[in-house]
Design an enzyme around this catalytic site. Structure first.
Site, mmCIF file in Angstrom:
data_model
loop_
_atom_site.group_PDB
_atom_site.id
_atom_site.type_symbol
_atom_site.label_atom_id
_atom_site.label_comp_id
_atom_site.label_asym_id
_atom_site.label_seq_id
_atom_site.Cartn_x
_atom_site.Cartn_y
_atom_site.Cartn_z
ATOM 1 C CG ASN A 135 51.595 22.772 10.088
ATOM 2 O OD1 ASN A 135 52.491 23.348 9.492
ATOM 3 N ND2 ASN A 135 51.817 22.065 11.173
ATOM 4 C CG HIS B 275 34.002 15.788 -10.160
ATOM 5 N ND1 HIS B 275 33.964 16.678 -11.201
ATOM 6 C CD2 HIS B 275 35.184 15.986 -9.539
ATOM 7 C CE1 HIS B 275 35.073 17.388 -11.211
ATOM 8 N NE2 HIS B 275 35.830 16.986 -10.205
#
Length: 163
Positions: free
Chosen positions: A63, A93
């Site tokens: 979507n 990270h």
């Protein structure tokens, strides 16, 4: 009659737009991007970095505003549906070195696998190292950070606290 013509023109426009994006992704990413026939709405974004690999199975639907960011590997099975604003990341990270900028510490990556026939609802974030089992439902607003067994339903628990 005019409504029918307009409807078919809009369908043709959307088909051409999807095909243009597919051609662009294939040209840009080459063998790193493998997909069978799938559908998506506006602002569906794919980012494949370094040697990452993305595989999308047949008859998937994404979507509005979904994104998939890949540094290692993301595999999405067939017949999966994704609500608006779903984000999939196969990395995070590194941040353990306090004397070094986080932006300079690199990444940890681990593959994401979403098996066949899953429904991932609106505003879901899927993080690295996750396997979502076949025929599972992930409810609105969930952050998926560990494996989900097949045939599961995962929701954010909302409790009313009486004062």
């Amino acid at each position: 009659m005019i409504k029918l013509i307009i409807k078919h023109m809009m369908r043709l426009k959307n088909t051409l737009r999807r095909r243009w994006h597919m051609i662009g992704w294939n040209l840009h990413y080459g063998k790193q991007f493998k997909a069978e026939k799938f559908h998506f709405r506006d602002n569906f974004r794919i980012y494949i970095e370094e040697n990452g690999q993305l595989t999308i199975g047949r008859n998937c639907f994404f979507n509005n505003n979904c994104s998939v960011t890949v540094r290692k590997k993301v595999m999405i099975g067939a017949n999966c549906i994704f609500g608006e604003n779903v984000s999939i990341y196969d990395h995070n990270h590194c941040y353990s070195e306090t004397n070094q900028l986080i932006s300079k510490q690199g990444f940890k990556s681990d593959e994401v696998v979403i098996e066949d026939d899953c429904w991932i609802a609106t505003n879901v974030t899927i993080l690295k190292g996750v396997r979502i089992g076949r025929h599972s439902v992930i409810g609105t607003g969930v952050i998926v950070y560990k494996d989900v067994p097949a045939n599961s339903v995962i929701v954010c628990k909302q409790e009313l606290i009486h004062k």
